[in-house]
Design a protein around this motif. Structure first.
Motif, short mmCIF file in Angstrom:
data_model
loop_
_atom_site.label_atom_id
_atom_site.label_comp_id
_atom_site.label_asym_id
_atom_site.label_seq_id
_atom_site.Cartn_x
_atom_site.Cartn_y
_atom_site.Cartn_z
N PRO A 175 0.84 -1.21 0.00
CA PRO A 175 0.00 0.00 0.00
C PRO A 175 0.86 1.24 0.00
O PRO A 175 2.00 1.23 0.50
CB PRO A 175 -0.81 -0.12 1.31
N PRO A 176 0.37 2.34 -0.55
CA PRO A 176 1.16 3.58 -0.56
C PRO A 176 1.42 4.09 0.85
O PRO A 176 0.63 3.86 1.76
CB PRO A 176 0.27 4.55 -1.36
N THR A 177 2.53 4.78 1.01
CA THR A 177 2.88 5.33 2.32
C THR A 177 2.46 6.78 2.47
O THR A 177 2.48 7.32 3.57
CB THR A 177 4.40 5.22 2.53
N ILE A 178 2.09 7.41 1.36
CA ILE A 178 1.62 8.79 1.41
C ILE A 178 0.17 8.80 1.88
O ILE A 178 -0.68 8.11 1.30
CB ILE A 178 1.75 9.46 0.04
N LEU A 179 -0.13 9.56 2.91
CA LEU A 179 -1.45 9.52 3.53
C LEU A 179 -2.57 9.80 2.55
O LEU A 179 -3.60 9.12 2.54
CB LEU A 179 -1.51 10.51 4.70
N ARG A 180 -2.42 10.81 1.71
CA ARG A 180 -3.52 11.18 0.83
C ARG A 180 -3.80 10.12 -0.24
O ARG A 180 -4.85 10.15 -0.88
CB ARG A 180 -3.21 12.53 0.16
N MET A 181 -2.88 9.17 -0.43
CA MET A 181 -3.07 8.12 -1.42
C MET A 181 -3.58 6.82 -0.79
O MET A 181 -3.91 5.87 -1.48
CB MET A 181 -1.77 7.84 -2.17
N MET A 182 -3.63 6.79 0.53
CA MET A 182 -4.09 5.58 1.22
C MET A 182 -5.61 5.49 1.17
O MET A 182 -6.31 6.49 1.16
CB MET A 182 -3.64 5.60 2.69
N THR A 183 -6.11 4.26 1.18
CA THR A 183 -7.55 4.04 1.28
C THR A 183 -7.95 4.10 2.76
O THR A 183 -7.09 4.08 3.66
CB THR A 183 -7.95 2.68 0.71
N ILE A 184 -9.24 4.15 2.99
CA ILE A 184 -9.73 4.14 4.37
C ILE A 184 -9.26 2.88 5.09
O ILE A 184 -8.84 2.92 6.24
CB ILE A 184 -11.27 4.24 4.38
N ASP A 185 -9.31 1.75 4.39
CA ASP A 185 -8.90 0.48 5.01
C ASP A 185 -7.41 0.46 5.31
O ASP A 185 -6.99 -0.08 6.35
CB ASP A 185 -9.27 -0.68 4.08
N ASP A 186 -6.59 1.04 4.44
CA ASP A 186 -5.14 1.11 4.70
C ASP A 186 -4.86 1.90 5.97
O ASP A 186 -4.04 1.50 6.80
CB ASP A 186 -4.43 1.78 3.51
N LEU A 187 -5.55 3.02 6.11
CA LEU A 187 -5.35 3.86 7.30
C LEU A 187 -5.75 3.12 8.57
O LEU A 187 -5.06 3.20 9.59
CB LEU A 187 -6.16 5.15 7.16
#
Length: 403
Positions: free
Chosen positions: A280-292
């Motif tokens: 998954p991406p490490t940049i917050l704005r590119m993360m999905t809700i589930d990734d966060l």
């Protein structure tokens, strides 16, 4: 530094610390297996009378994702079956069909899932049946495809029916979805529909999901943030009928993700774990809700395990407000309290009422509408795709009320 003794037996050196408590291997295995067997209590070996043979075992389908939690559940169920066979002269209270939905056509993994399933089949065929279902089978089943797109395939589609069946999921469905959160939602819906179809074909009464307590806590917050808060109770509760009379069961609901990973390592099941090669991406704005949410609960479950438990137990106490509803979302299958499009129209009054006229909205049944019913979460998700849906978009509906 003196090694810690197991807090349970006070005789053996501890090998793992869980929920701030040191465990030796034997006590840790007994601790986790006890939590699984508590959820599997209805599937004991039963005898109608003292002289009668045991009743026929229930046939259960295990959703095997080949992640740590689902493999931990598989090993616990196999051990559960061995104990029942030893105690009851070969009789068991349930049988298992483990089904893996192979997503390798659209996702890359560190190992070939089919090869792993073959290894498991060779090792445990006497206790469990293993089966692989390709995600591409979704496009070959017109009934499932119609459920997913909730379209009349003869009149509505993003391509002709014949062309669609011959194309891949990646190019025809997932690639058309721009938002990563929505893409994960669609993929989850495809996998769930394939599992339900497999359960029906195997005459299984329940689908066993290997979701840990951490995963269920993530789902509670994820559903809420995606506009599916009304479905929280029915989505994580046991013995809820999901689709076509198939019920769901979460035997790992009291076991955390880190505990499942430690258990899998102890049982030498780590060799069967597959992981996506794309992180998954490490940049917050590119993360999905589930990734966060995965990152959030991974950080807190070690130091504050009670938070994870509180989220799940609080959700269990919620009332299922959709229990009496007949409206079902055509995409994700959850029950809806009302048709969202109709609700959006009724929350705003566009003209003043005449004298003696009520401002209350007229009651209209969603069953009389030819449009498919979507829950609010799916209404938002489909707005990020380029599908041709037979309905007004959310923006078109909201535009009617712009001042």
């Amino acid at each position: 530094m003196t090694a810690q003794l197991c807090k349970r037996c006070s005789a053996t050196e501890s090998v793992v610390v869980s929920r701030k408590e040191p465990f030796c291997r034997s006590c840790f295995e007994r601790y986790l297996r006890g939590k699984e067997r508590k959820q599997m209590t209805p599937y004991k070996v039963t005898y109608p009378s003292r002289t009668s043979p045991p009743t026929q075992p229930a046939r259960l389908l295990l959703a095997l994702s080949l992640g740590s939690s689902s493999l931990a559940l598989l090993e616990m169920l196999l051990e559960h079956l061995r104990d029942q066979m030893e105690t009851h002269r070969g009789a068991t209270g349930f049988t298992i069909v483990a089904v893996h939905v192979d997503c390798s056509p659209i996702l890359s993994y560190n190992r070939d899932p089919k090869a792993v399933i073959q290894e498991l089949q060779k090792e445990f065929s006497e206790l469990c049946t293993f089966e692989t279902v390709s995600i591409d089978e979704f496009l070959q089943d017109q009934e499932l495809l119609g459920t997913f797109t909730h379209l009349d395939l003869e009149t509505y589609s993003f391509s002709q029916c014949g062309e669609l069946a011959s194309r891949s999921v990646k190019s025809d469905i997932l690639d058309k979805i721009r938002d990563r959160t929505a893409k994960q939602d669609f993929l989850f819906s495809i996998i769930h529909n394939l599992l339900v179809r497999s359960a029906r074909s195997h005459n299984s009464s329940h689908i066993l999901f290997g979701d840990s307590m951490s995963r269920l806590a993530e789902r509670v917050l994820s559903l809420t943030s995606k506009g599916r808060g009304a479905a929280v109770s029915s989505s994580i509760a046991d013995n809820i009928i999901c689709k076509n009379g198939i019920a769901q069961l979460y035997p790992m609901r009291e076991i955390m993700r880190a505990e499942a990973e430690a258990y899998v390592a102890m049982q030498d099941f780590s060799q069967y774990v597959i992981t996506p090669t794309q992180r998954p991406p490490t940049i917050l704005r590119m993360m999905t809700i589930d990734d966060l949410l995965v990152n959030y609960f991974t950080d807190i479950e070690a130091g504050f395990p009670s938070i994870v438990s509180t989220v799940v137990r609080t959700a269990d106490k919620l009332k299922d407000t959709t229990a009496e509803s007949n409206s079902v979302c055509a995409l994700c299958g959850v029950k809806c309290l009302a048709e969202p499009e109709r609700w959006l129209k009724e929350i705003t009054v566009s003209k003043p009422a005449l004298e003696g006229e009520s401002l209350e909205p007229t009651e209209t049944s969603a069953q009389h509408s030819d449009k498919p019913i979507l829950c609010y979460g799916c209404l938002v998700a489909t707005n990020s795709s380029s599908f041709t849906w037979p309905r007004s978009s959310k923006d078109e509906i909201l535009r009617q009320y712009e001042l």
